[in-house]
Design an enzyme around this catalytic site. Sequence first.
Site, mmCIF file in Angstrom:
data_model
loop_
_atom_site.group_PDB
_atom_site.id
_atom_site.type_symbol
_atom_site.label_atom_id
_atom_site.label_comp_id
_atom_site.label_asym_id
_atom_site.label_seq_id
_atom_site.Cartn_x
_atom_site.Cartn_y
_atom_site.Cartn_z
ATOM 1 N N GLU A 239 0.654 -1.259 0.009
ATOM 2 C CA GLU A 239 0.429 0.071 0.157
ATOM 3 C C GLU A 239 0.624 1.234 0.218
ATOM 4 O OE1 GLU A 239 -3.207 0.564 -0.928
ATOM 5 O OE2 GLU A 239 -3.789 -1.736 0.011
ATOM 6 N N ARG A 243 0.562 3.040 -3.309
ATOM 7 C CA ARG A 243 0.156 4.769 -2.868
ATOM 8 C C ARG A 243 0.648 6.399 -2.512
ATOM 9 N NH1 ARG A 243 -5.725 4.204 0.615
ATOM 10 N NH2 ARG A 243 -5.704 2.238 0.304
ATOM 11 N N ASP A 371 -5.183 -10.459 -7.571
ATOM 12 C CA ASP A 371 -5.785 -9.603 -8.453
ATOM 13 C C ASP A 371 -4.321 -8.771 -9.155
ATOM 14 O OD1 ASP A 371 -5.591 -7.996 -6.603
ATOM 15 O OD2 ASP A 371 -7.154 -6.324 -6.627
ATOM 16 N N GLU A 507 -12.037 0.011 -9.458
ATOM 17 C CA GLU A 507 -12.248 -0.581 -10.722
ATOM 18 C C GLU A 507 -12.994 -0.522 -11.913
ATOM 19 O OE1 GLU A 507 -9.958 -1.572 -7.434
ATOM 20 O OE2 GLU A 507 -12.216 -1.606 -8.026
#
Length: 606
Positions: A239, A243, A371, A507
Amino acid sequence: MAGTFDCEMDPLDHRSFVSLNISPSFEGDDRQPDVYDAKTRRMSPTVQMTTWRRRWKRLSRFQRSVAYMGLLLVLIAVILLAPSLRRRHQVVVVGSHANGLPLVQIEDSKQRTEQKTDDMSPKNQDKQIPKPNEERETSRTGRMKQLTIKFSGPKNKRQEEVVEAFKHAWKAYRQFAWGHDHLKPITKTFHDWFGLGLTIVDSLDTMYIMNLQEEFKQAKSFVADTLDFSINKDVNLFETTIRVLGGLLGAYHLSKEDVFLKRAVELGDLLVHAFGSPSGVPYSDINLYTHHSHAPRWGPDSSVSEVATIQLEFKDLTRLTGDSKYEKAADRVTEIIHNLPKMDGLVPIYINADTGKFRPYATITLGARGDSYYEYLLKQWLQTGKTREFLVRDYNESVAGIIKNLVKTSEPNKLVFVGELTSGKNFRPKMDHLVCYLPSVLSLGTRNGLPKEHMQLAEKLMYTCYQMYATMPTFLSPEIAHFNLIPSKEPDIFVKINDAHNLLRPETLESLFYLYQLTRNQTYQEWGWQIFQAFQKYAKVKDGGYTTIDNVKNLDDPKPRDMMESFFLSETLKYLYLLFDDDQTDISLDRYVLNSEAHPLPIYGS
């Protein structure tokens, strides 16, 4: 050729000059030069010119014509060759080192010419996309400094409304949560996850693309003066990379403001400590102050999607700094996963950082924890100029595995969806909203020469993801959907109560943007506009900000959850803004790869 002739004379010339020295033409002239200087062994300029003039007059008319022609040919050759010789090697500024000095590369003119010729070949002409406005910043000395991309702001009514939504969210964040990770818009307070000002850093390039200059200036000041990486607190490597590191790199590439690269290098030097496991697979968590990294508190393994979704950012950092340690650490992970046995290219969702092995019988899914492994296979291949063939081979194998093992069709309306395998073998007709990123990747692959069947699957999945919104009373998608496989009168999609929340995820909008840019089918814009209007109706907080909601099935009381994630500004609103760019010149998919948090990173050559 030289403008004067300066040469040593032979003895015959000396005798000629002696006769000139006693010539009465110099008598009484106080400017009479020395005819021959024994020390320098050179004639005076006046005598040299007289000698050459006499020799010239002895030539026949034909000989003079030949001399004139030779001189003309030499001049023509100099004129033609000088520019190419001067530009044979050109110094190109490609970034800056951590010490602030520009990082340059030597670019050969032949290579540039060949590349330009190849880019304009008939097979590539259909790929030429207009570029955004660009300006070369020049220093006071006039030396070319950086390449800066300029954005003009919204071009139509829909883009204007998205910008207003961003400003509505930003104003509340600045008022009630400045410097903290997330805004809690209902209670007008904040939530800290890592304590890194996630909303600010994550939305830097969104503001720049929207041409929100004042807001961008505020965020830049925070990054320069307030953002503190020396916090004695565990952060998640994945993360923080997508980010914060990704946000800083994206802002640098668009604005060329050195402060963003400086802070990105500072953060990268801390994050590389997470790769200190015996296998080289990074631990999931790291303390930025102590540099201690470890497995997550909830179990012994790292998530495969997390350790495989940091490569774009670390590669980019190496390109900008010239320091290979970032790319080597990230590439090592890619190589480990590449060499592990898989089922038709599909990976389980857990990997042990100590052993470098997959957890046996773990779930296989394109949802949470699995994913973006597939996304970064393709995007690494593109980022590196399509030079690392094992990446695209692994990607193509995985897509074939997805089609073979995970793609099913619902009843009664034949919606194509991607399920998952529990224990690595048992099919379950469950699809996370996260899976709706897949049409974007499939279409991007087709754009770059991969099988057309991938695009066909992308379009079918895109319709299913749209239906996950359109079939809900609020026109907002649940976090997880289950699909009916039995012919009956039951609906194709059903939602369990614990899965009915909406987190303002990007998404579906991400895939709509990709498909619209690659097909120009305006249906995708219309679907995105409907989703945006649903956000405006059910997620917008009157006093400022947007909130996640708990139940997309309840029109009367969707139950606000009082949280605005940083990705709403970084991804959701950015993709909406880019989707509504009618001429699609703001961000070109031929020049950038967008990381998993929608931060643009340039495509490099080999």
